[in-house]
Design an enzyme around this catalytic site. Structure first.
Site, PDB file in Angstrom:
ATOM      1  N   HIS A 156      -2.503  21.426  -9.091  1.00  0.00           N
ATOM      2  CA  HIS A 156      -3.263  20.162  -9.079  1.00  0.00           C
ATOM      3  C   HIS A 156      -4.738  20.373  -8.762  1.00  0.00           C
ATOM      4  O   HIS A 156      -5.543  19.472  -8.955  1.00  0.00           O
ATOM      5  CB  HIS A 156      -2.650  19.199  -8.057  1.00  0.00           C
ATOM      6  CG  HIS A 156      -1.321  18.660  -8.509  1.00  0.00           C
ATOM      7  ND1 HIS A 156      -1.166  17.399  -9.027  1.00  0.00           N
ATOM      8  CD2 HIS A 156      -0.091  19.224  -8.548  1.00  0.00           C
ATOM      9  CE1 HIS A 156       0.093  17.212  -9.363  1.00  0.00           C
ATOM     10  NE2 HIS A 156       0.782  18.308  -9.075  1.00  0.00           N
ATOM     11  N   ASP A 364     -13.327  19.259  -8.108  1.00  0.00           N
ATOM     12  CA  ASP A 364     -12.090  18.477  -8.010  1.00  0.00           C
ATOM     13  C   ASP A 364     -11.175  18.866  -9.162  1.00  0.00           C
ATOM     14  O   ASP A 364     -11.661  19.047 -10.293  1.00  0.00           O
ATOM     15  CB  ASP A 364     -12.432  16.977  -8.130  1.00  0.00           C
ATOM     16  CG  ASP A 364     -11.547  16.106  -7.248  1.00  0.00           C
ATOM     17  OD1 ASP A 364     -10.402  16.510  -6.971  1.00  0.00           O
ATOM     18  OD2 ASP A 364     -12.006  15.023  -6.842  1.00  0.00           O
TER      19      ASP A 364
HETATM   20  P1  ADQ Z   1      -6.726  14.142  -4.282  1.00  0.00           P
HETATM   21  O1  ADQ Z   1      -7.676  15.176  -3.817  1.00  0.00           O
HETATM   22  O2  ADQ Z   1      -6.038  13.374  -3.236  1.00  0.00           O
HETATM   23  O3  ADQ Z   1      -5.642  14.749  -5.291  1.00  0.00           O
HETATM   24  P2  ADQ Z   1      -7.434  12.060  -6.341  1.00  0.00           P
HETATM   25  O4  ADQ Z   1      -7.081  12.612  -7.665  1.00  0.00           O
HETATM   26  O5  ADQ Z   1      -8.672  11.241  -6.381  1.00  0.00           O
HETATM   27  O6  ADQ Z   1      -7.644  13.154  -5.220  1.00  0.00           O
HETATM   28  O7  ADQ Z   1      -6.232  11.151  -5.888  1.00  0.00           O
HETATM   29  C1  ADQ Z   1      -6.297  10.378  -4.742  1.00  0.00           C
HETATM   30  C2  ADQ Z   1      -5.345   9.187  -4.836  1.00  0.00           C
HETATM   31  O8  ADQ Z   1      -5.284   8.605  -3.535  1.00  0.00           O
HETATM   32  C3  ADQ Z   1      -5.850   8.121  -5.791  1.00  0.00           C
HETATM   33  O9  ADQ Z   1      -4.765   7.554  -6.456  1.00  0.00           O
HETATM   34  C4  ADQ Z   1      -6.537   7.121  -4.862  1.00  0.00           C
HETATM   35  O10 ADQ Z   1      -6.519   5.786  -5.310  1.00  0.00           O
HETATM   36  C5  ADQ Z   1      -5.719   7.256  -3.594  1.00  0.00           C
HETATM   37  N1  ADQ Z   1      -6.572   6.946  -2.436  1.00  0.00           N
HETATM   38  C6  ADQ Z   1      -7.724   7.527  -2.105  1.00  0.00           C
HETATM   39  N2  ADQ Z   1      -8.256   6.932  -1.018  1.00  0.00           N
HETATM   40  C7  ADQ Z   1      -7.425   5.960  -0.670  1.00  0.00           C
HETATM   41  C8  ADQ Z   1      -7.407   4.976   0.372  1.00  0.00           C
HETATM   42  N3  ADQ Z   1      -8.383   4.855   1.238  1.00  0.00           N
HETATM   43  N4  ADQ Z   1      -6.382   4.168   0.446  1.00  0.00           N
HETATM   44  C9  ADQ Z   1      -5.382   4.232  -0.457  1.00  0.00           C
HETATM   45  N5  ADQ Z   1      -5.344   5.120  -1.465  1.00  0.00           N
HETATM   46  C10 ADQ Z   1      -6.344   5.976  -1.569  1.00  0.00           C
HETATM   47  C11 ADQ Z   1      -5.305  16.061  -5.762  1.00  0.00           C
HETATM   48  C12 ADQ Z   1      -6.454  16.844  -6.396  1.00  0.00           C
HETATM   49  C13 ADQ Z   1      -7.104  16.016  -7.500  1.00  0.00           C
HETATM   50  C14 ADQ Z   1      -6.046  15.625  -8.536  1.00  0.00           C
HETATM   51  C15 ADQ Z   1      -4.841  15.004  -7.853  1.00  0.00           C
HETATM   52  C16 ADQ Z   1      -3.692  14.776  -8.838  1.00  0.00           C
HETATM   53  O11 ADQ Z   1      -7.432  17.203  -5.425  1.00  0.00           O
HETATM   54  O12 ADQ Z   1      -8.151  16.727  -8.134  1.00  0.00           O
HETATM   55  O13 ADQ Z   1      -6.600  14.663  -9.442  1.00  0.00           O
HETATM   56  O14 ADQ Z   1      -4.349  15.832  -6.808  1.00  0.00           O
HETATM   57  O15 ADQ Z   1      -3.350  15.950  -9.476  1.00  0.00           O
END
Ligand code: ADQ
Length: 462
Positions: A156, A364
């Site tokens: 991921h 990311d």
């Molecule tokens: P993350 O680093 O966690 O994921 P991201 O892909 O943005 O990053 O996913 C975060 C998820 O958490 C999103 O669905 C977002 O809406 C939710 N989220 C964030 N802040 C929140 C909050 N305050 N309250 C509720 N929900 C919140 C890792 C990798 C990424 C990759 C994903 C999926 O680092 O690059 O895209 O896995 O593979």
């Protein structure tokens, strides 16, 4: 149809999939359709030496099997090798990596224990899908226990260039461990290319045209599968009557005419201090935005037991105080920083109600928030996505305003362009973005990976 067995560090609660987002949404449907099992850590930590049998929960066709970590495993496997070594190195941050022998031992030990605990639940036809950097050697452990099933692995997070990876301890062992799988999936073309370069340029193996890489007596199919979201359900979440009233409230409570939003776990990879500085620069370079624009950053805490995360928390608190102290007034708070988790319905409403989505990670894997921002918009009056070129999502979302997150002036200028962008251009960009977000959605991601895994000829002895 064979059962699907998902293995990941944490197991999501499938009954609350729409609330937890991410993997639960992406994999929940597949598990329910095919029947299957989700295996991983239950999030609890017990005293070292204590042996706790796995907890099994059954919901229709789907079983979850979870187990706790001991305090030592938590320290060495989770905080140590996973989050003090692999996370920073794979995000190109060698400066933040901490190498200790005990971390590697803990990492190997937990992968060994996970394999021991998982094997009794496996059936010969199961498709096994292992997720993420915590579990890279699980494939080897399963093969050593004579598991002959098709096993896939999906990373991921980014896969770094060979020169960076070379600085991680046991990097050769780690990369070769991927050859115990039949299919290895990455988020982007860049990550796939970095993996191929590591294997080929450093003389560990050869690449063939059909995505097959050979290393010693094993081969894998390696490809990229950009992860996505469930677009319609996120759109619906952003367009309920409750969402309408939340957006109303957001607008009535402020004199600002434009809202900028950022939503990220509080992680140094997300580029938050530079983002705050870019907003400050916007107010300095374009003073007409003072009292006219606000920036809301939602950043819930994660991994607070790792020092680098405590440092960044302090840095953000200081920056918030300094920006609000300098620019704020009795009737205007320029920067609102919320260091808490926010209910996903509220999050969807806030994304829709904000004229600019600011997503500027330094690195990311993909970044689902960028896709959620696009999915939440009103097509008639959409907002503008400002996106880091170092987010995996930028490979696909070229119609966003793409920025270098390290260049604070450039990000400030992009914010100004976004705030003042004419409606026609916003609509054109939104149409193009939504088309890409739909094309690479959660369903497409999981189905394309599973299809390759189901049809791959097995990787042993070429
Ligand atoms: P993350 O680093 O966690 O994921 P991201 O892909 O943005 O990053 O996913 C975060 C998820 O958490 C999103 O669905 C977002 O809406 C939710 N989220 C964030 N802040 C929140 C909050 N305050 N309250 C509720 N929900 C919140 C890792 C990798 C990424 C990759 C994903 C999926 O680092 O690059 O895209 O896995 O593979």
């Amino acid at each position: 149809m064979s059962r699907l067995v998902v293995v990941s560090n944490r197991v999501a609660d499938l009954t609350k999939a729409s609330q937890s987002g991410g993997l639960a949404v992406a994999l929940g449907d597949a598990l329910r359709q095919r029947g299957g099992l989700w295996f991983g850590w239950d999030g609890n930590v017990v005293e070292r030496g204590k042996r706790v049998p796995p907890t099994i929960q059954v919901d229709g066709q789907v079983k979850t099997v979870t187990l706790p970590l001991t305090d030592r495993d938590y320290e060495e496997y989770y905080l140590g090798f996973s989050n003090r070594v692999l996370w920073p190195v794979f995000h190109y941050r060698l400066d933040l990596a901490k190498f200790e022998t005990a971390f590697l031992e803990g990492y190997q030990r937990v992968n060994f224990k996970f394999a021991d605990a998982l094997v009794p639940f496996l059936e010969p036809d199961d498709l096994i899908w292992v997720h993420d950097y915590h579990l890279i050697p699980l494939g080897i452990e399963l093969r050593q226990r004579n598991i002959k099933n098709r096993i896939g692995f999906f990373l991921h997070i980014p896969f770094p260039p060979p020169d960076i990876l070379a600085a991680a301890p046991e990097n050769e062992w780690l990369v070769k461990a991927l050859f115990a799988y039949d299919v290895v999936g990455f988020q982007t073309e860049t990550d796939l290319a970095n993996f191929e370069r590591y294997i080929v340029e450093q003389g560990h193996g050869d690449a063939f045209i059909d995505h097959r890489l050979v290393c010693g007596s094993r081969s894998v199919v390696a490809d990229y599968f950009p992860i996505g979201i469930d677009v319609d359900s996120f759109f619906e979440m952003a367009h309920t009557p409750e969402a309408d009233s939340q957006i109303d409230l957001l607008e009535r409570r402020t004199i600002a005419r434009a809202h900028i939003i950022g939503v990220d776990r509080l992680d140094y990879s997300k580029g938050l201090p530079d983002r705050f500085r870019a907003f400050e620069r916007l107010l300095e370079r374009h003073p007409e935005n003072q009292k006219a624009v606000t920036f809301m950053q939602i950043a819930p805490p994660t991994r607070e037991d790792v020092e680098a995360y405590v440092d960044i928390k302090h840095e953000l608190e200081a920056l918030t105080g300094s920006i609000n102290g300098q620019f704020g007034d009795f009737d205007w708070t320029p920067l609102r920083y919320i260091h808490r988790s926010v209910d996903r319905n509220t999050l969807a409403a806030l994304l829709r109600g904000s004229q600019v989505g600011l997503v500027t990670p330094l690195r990311d894997g993909m970044n689902l928030v960028a896709k959620e921002y696009v999915a939440a918009q009103d097509m008639e009056d959409p907002g503008v996505l400002v996106l880091s070129k170092f987010a995996g999502a930028a490979e696909d979302l070229k119609a966003a305003l793409i920025v270098n997150p390290y260049d604070i002036d450039e990000v400030a200028d992009a914010l100004q362009t976004a705030i003042t962008m004419p409606i026609e251009e916003r609509r054109q960009r939104q149409n193009a973005l939504l088309e890409r977000v739909r094309r690479h959605d959660a369903q497409n991601w999981r189905e394309s990976f599973i299809e390759v895994l189901e049809n791959v000829s097995l990787g042993a002895a070429v």
